[in-house]
Write an enzyme that holds these catalytic residues in place. Sequence first.
Site, PDB file in Angstrom:
ATOM      1  N   GLY A   1     -28.134   9.997 -10.231  1.00  6.70           N
ATOM      2  CA  GLY A   1     -28.624   9.849  -8.853  1.00  6.70           C
ATOM      3  C   GLY A   1     -29.468  11.054  -8.491  1.00  6.70           C
ATOM      4  O   GLY A   1     -29.228  12.173  -8.967  1.00  6.70           O
TER       5      GLY A   1
ATOM      6  N   ASP B   1     -31.451  26.142  43.372  1.00  7.58           N
ATOM      7  CA  ASP B   1     -32.136  24.841  43.274  1.00  7.58           C
ATOM      8  C   ASP B   1     -31.054  23.756  43.361  1.00  7.58           C
ATOM      9  O   ASP B   1     -29.871  24.023  43.138  1.00  7.58           O
ATOM     10  CB  ASP B   1     -32.884  24.796  41.927  1.00  7.58           C
ATOM     11  CG  ASP B   1     -33.333  23.403  41.577  1.00  7.58           C
ATOM     12  OD1 ASP B   1     -33.971  22.766  42.419  1.00  7.58           O
ATOM     13  OD2 ASP B   1     -33.008  22.945  40.447  1.00  7.58           O
TER      14      ASP B   1
ATOM     15  N   ASP C   1     -33.496  24.862  37.246  1.00 10.72           N
ATOM     16  CA  ASP C   1     -33.540  24.236  35.913  1.00 10.72           C
ATOM     17  C   ASP C   1     -34.921  23.839  35.457  1.00 10.72           C
ATOM     18  O   ASP C   1     -35.139  23.625  34.278  1.00 10.72           O
ATOM     19  CB  ASP C   1     -32.651  22.990  35.891  1.00 10.72           C
ATOM     20  CG  ASP C   1     -33.287  21.843  36.638  1.00 10.72           C
ATOM     21  OD1 ASP C   1     -33.614  22.025  37.838  1.00 10.72           O
ATOM     22  OD2 ASP C   1     -33.502  20.786  36.026  1.00 10.72           O
TER      23      ASP C   1
END
Length: 735
Positions: A29, A508, A689
């Site tokens: 593999g 805010d 933010d």
Amino acid sequence: MNKTIIVSNRLPLQVKLENNKLDIKPSVGGLATGMKSVHADGNGIWIGWSGITDEELTPELSKDVQTAVSKEKCVSVPLNQQDVEDFYFGFSNKALWPLFHYFLEYAEFDKNQWESYKEVNQKFADVVLANVEDGDTVWVHDYQLLLLPKLIKDKKPNTSIGFFLHIPYPSYEIFRVFPWREELLHGMLGADLLGFHTYDYERHFLSSVKRLLKLEVRFNEISYSDRIVKVDSFPMGIDYQKFHNAALKHAQHTQVEKTELHRRLEDHMQSSPDAKIILSIDRLDYTKGIPNRIKAFEYFLDKYPQYREKVRLVMLAVPSRSNVDTYQKLKRETDELVGRINGKFATVSWTPIWYFYRSMPFDNLIDLYTSADVALITPLRDGMNLVAKEYIATRVNNDGVLILSEMAGASIEMSEAILINPTSYEEIADAIKKAIEMPVEEQKSRNHILQKRLARYSVEKWAEEFFKSLDATKTIREAIVAKKLGNGLKTKLISRFNDAKRRLLLLDYDGTLVGFKNNPQEAYPDNELLTLLHDLNAKENTDIVIISGRDRETLSKWLGEKGFNLITDHGVWLKHAHKDWEPLERIKKEWMGKILPILETFVDRTPGTFIEKKNYSLAWHYRKADPELAQRRTVELNTVLTSLIANDELSVLEGNKVVEIKSSNVNKGRAANRFLTDNGYDFIMAIGDDWTDEYMFEELPKDANTIKVGFKKTKAKYYLKDTDEVRTLLNQLID
Ligand SMILES: O=P(O)(O)OC[C@H]1O[C@H](O[C@H]2O[C@H](CO)[C@@H](O)[C@H](O)[C@H]2O)[C@H](O)[C@@H](O)[C@@H]1O
Ligand SMILES: O=c1ccn([C@@H]2O[C@H](COP(=O)(O)OP(=O)(O)O)[C@@H](O)[C@H]2O)c(=O)[nH]1
């Protein structure tokens, strides 16, 4: 010295029990063969499963396994039979493998197997955590371990973690079917860098992240909690020199050294010198398109009968996952097809298909590669396909033709091969004819380009690029200038707050005090927040200003009579506690008549978006829209607006999933300044933010305590992860 830890389900060696004795072989593999050279050169360890279960081992044999694996710088993860049944054959190969390869009809989603998948990922995590030291790098591989990056990151946040997916990442429409899809994505996002073979897999992954987790994605960087996760494509290469040199040596072999297979292949060529060998090598896996290939070969012999007895398909199918019924079915189908076609066309001196169902040692693989005039590789889906690359690397005389499915990741880099659609027998048959008839000069010129590329971008280079990129993720962290407001810094900030004589807190609202809601009107203050603000406001010599882009009416209704100072509309209106509203700015509104119809056309064409008409600004919200379409429309909208707003002194602000148009002279920075003039504050703290809060951070005095919510680029000094952390901090200021 720092080390690198490779983690994959399979170790490069596989242990089996044969007559009570350990039988140790190299793994097959692409993952194991490819990573082996990376591991051999580096200083580090490889953690994985040895291939043998706990039940098969006596204490003595167990010691022998440990010795054998540690000789190869490996550490094994102990798995029992049930784990292997449910985690490996079960969830990994009955749910994830078919789903990620678009074989939806084969995918089984079994809750018990999912539980086992989680448990076994934890077992891998335990072994990693027992071996990892500060400063180490962990590189996790493939779909069996999708939850592992998070399990490590949660316990060892300072460890650099890379993850590479070796199989395709399917389109969102396929991935969304998966029942535990969010958990899987969070598991992967524990890594600092996620690598895929191709850009298509990368963009499918980003699309799932945007749609399912609603995370912010900028180009190839995901803002995830307090980290940036980078996503990129790295097409895996091969150990080119190993294959090339082995083929050169092979050409110099003496008769004695030749393997039996080599001799048989030579006999074939001598008995019919103009006969061509067409080669295919793959694990017997339904993704590899084996029945398709055989049927297309039959079609070729029917369509071009002049080639009967002139070509032979040599097909090596390596046994794989033979406990899984879809693989057993494929084995039966392949056997039948080979039998039927050999029966249909064989003559006394010619068998059209030579079929080997086994794995072969390296020397035999080289025999096969070097004897083949054509390699026919036709997967229906394949993450990369290293066999295609190995075939080209062994063509020391530059001749030979590669026919390759366009569904293999390798096809993206190997456009000089003959690319085919593996479901079209017509295309495959014509490609075989074209390959057989291709002039040697053309073969050489195609292979020359392919070889140059493969030699340059070898597996070592691939790993080097991945590590370079992983290392660079540390720089991304540093580019975000804000420092995490961790416990140490927080204690200092709180003591500054307590020692101060007059304090100003500029807060805010959306995204800072409350989380986002699909409908902005639902983001009203909850009781916990109201109590928190009330208690903070009640502290002596403490002024709170809620400074928001919200309109005057909404904030009046929610917070008007609570005794806080309010600034609304990004700085148009001010309300001192217990006083009336006063305008801070005189602004025009005529422009709205011109901009509103434009925004309406964007709403019409972008389902899920809507316009918020504020007194002094217009906001186009796209939180509920398809994130990719919204991203495109945002660029479009910005282009349209740029040409319109110049004369009206307007500015366009990009907030959190919102575009807002407002007068240029209004911003939170100017508004915040109104509080700074004559109040003698000796402690100022501002928290926000989004982009609009950056004006406030910029305007405040140098010694202000500015805090960004979320891990984004900012002018603020510190950052906090989310609204919960903001509330915790405010609570700590009260105590
Ligand atoms: O470990 P097994 O279950 O026996 O399967 C073998 C490996 O198969 C898959 O290989 C993939 O990796 C290759 C290298 O990146 C790539 O070329 C190929 O397209 C993939 O299918 C699987 O992803 C590995 O985890 C397995 O070990
Ligand atoms: O008998 C064999 C046949 C193949 N391979 C190797 O198995 C890998 C197959 O990788 P590929 O990416 O083509 O497909 P995968 O099996 O990983 O899906 C290649 O490196 C082959 O050289 C092997 O080790 N023994």
